[in-house]
Write a protein that holds these residues in place. Structure first.
Motif, mmCIF file in Angstrom:
data_model
loop_
_atom_site.group_PDB
_atom_site.id
_atom_site.type_symbol
_atom_site.label_atom_id
_atom_site.label_comp_id
_atom_site.label_asym_id
_atom_site.label_seq_id
_atom_site.Cartn_x
_atom_site.Cartn_y
_atom_site.Cartn_z
ATOM 1 N N GLU A 101 -1.406 1.551 -3.316
ATOM 2 C CA GLU A 101 -1.153 0.295 -2.606
ATOM 3 C C GLU A 101 -2.405 0.002 -1.780
ATOM 4 O OE1 GLU A 101 1.893 -1.685 0.691
ATOM 5 O OE2 GLU A 101 2.349 0.267 -0.207
ATOM 6 N N LYS A 161 -4.741 -1.426 0.763
ATOM 7 C CA LYS A 161 -4.545 -2.035 2.072
ATOM 8 C C LYS A 161 -5.346 -3.320 2.202
ATOM 9 C CE LYS A 161 -4.863 -1.130 7.043
ATOM 10 N NZ LYS A 161 -5.170 -0.134 8.094
ATOM 11 N N VAL A 220 -6.828 -6.507 -3.498
ATOM 12 C CA VAL A 220 -5.549 -5.800 -3.368
ATOM 13 C C VAL A 220 -4.828 -5.633 -4.709
ATOM 14 C CG1 VAL A 220 -5.172 -6.417 -0.948
ATOM 15 C CG2 VAL A 220 -4.386 -7.967 -2.745
ATOM 16 N N SER A 221 -5.373 -6.175 -5.782
ATOM 17 C CA SER A 221 -4.714 -6.037 -7.079
ATOM 18 C C SER A 221 -5.525 -5.139 -7.998
ATOM 19 C CB SER A 221 -4.522 -7.403 -7.742
ATOM 20 O OG SER A 221 -5.736 -7.893 -8.276
#
Length: 258
Positions: A171, A173, A181-182
């Motif tokens: 995940e 941050k 973030v992907s």
């Protein structure tokens, strides 16, 4: 200057039942946010009885690993700096790179950083900055996220597929609206870094800054580190890329094979 940080010490596997294991837990209680702690705070953070903490901290003080302040708190001592400075990976690379970092700083008068990958983090082992440089979140001996820092992305791009997959599956941050973030975006960015030989990150980690980074290779062609420059976001980093890559290549030519 490279120094062991408490968050790094806390990541080291130790036998908590041994004296050494408990000593490392005590050292791991100190962080950048809390560099000074009382005995009670150390006890709470480590879940070690207060009497044991008192005994071990006294031994650490006797060996200059910790120092006792006038207000009764404790913090890292000079012995920790001396030991950290002996780390061959950081010391040797820093020694070779420092003249090039200094030249790059003189040419830009901006933050210049030397970064390596340490596990699933980027570790800043040297930083040069002037009083007019844009504010940054890193410091020498501090950690940066691989996915959100230019130097971190460069060293990640040249890591093995296992490391890349582990980071991509995490995940990620989000630090700003522009943080990667992907998984798809991260993998695409890493492909572009390998293709272009550098990366430009605009406000990925902190607002108001843009950073550009390039890889440093050892004699066997493996990427050993990254060099980065952090600028005010209003500055176009494009003219600095040739100087950045020249500095990275200069360091690379002087690195040994291992």
């Amino acid at each position: 200057m490279f120094a062991l940080r408490s968050t790094e010490l806390s990541d080291l596997p130790t036998d908590d039942r041994s004296v050494l294991g408990r000593a490392f837990r005590i050292l791991g209680a100190f962080t950048c946010d809390r560099p000074s702690l009382t005995l009670s705070e150390v006890s709470r953070r480590t879940d070690i009885p207060l009497a044991t903490v008192h005994r071990l901290i006294n031994q650490l003080v006797d060996n200059a690993a910790l120092v006792r302040n006038s207000d009764g708190t404790y913090e890292f001592g000079v012995r920790m700096w001396e030991m950290g400075a002996l780390a061959p990976r950081a010391h040797g690379l820093r020694q070779v790179a420092l003249p090039f970092l200094e030249d790059l700083y003189e040419a830009t008068h901006q933050n210049v950083q030397l970064v390596v990958r340490e596990g699933l983090h980027a570790l800043c082992i040297e930083r040069i900055a002037g009083h007019r440089s844009v504010s940054v979140v890193s410091r020498a001996g501090g950690r940066l996220p691989l996915h959100a820092s230019s130097g971190g992305l460069v060293v990640l791009a040249h890591s093995g597929s296992t490391v890349i997959d582990r980071v991509a599956d995490m995940e990620l941050k989000q630090f700003t609206a522009d943080t990667i973030v992907s998984r798809a975006t991260l993998l695409h960015t890493l492909d572009m870094i390998r293709r272009d030989g550098h990366v430009v990150c605009r406000e990925h980690l902190s607002m108001g800054s843009v950073s550009v980074a390039a890889p440093i290779r050892s004699a066997n062609g493996q990427v050993a580190a990254a060099i980065s420059v952090i600028l005010d976001k209003r500055t176009d980093p494009t003219p600095l890329i040739p100087a950045l890559r020249a500095a990275a290549n200069g360091i690379s030519r002087r690195l040994p094979r291992s």
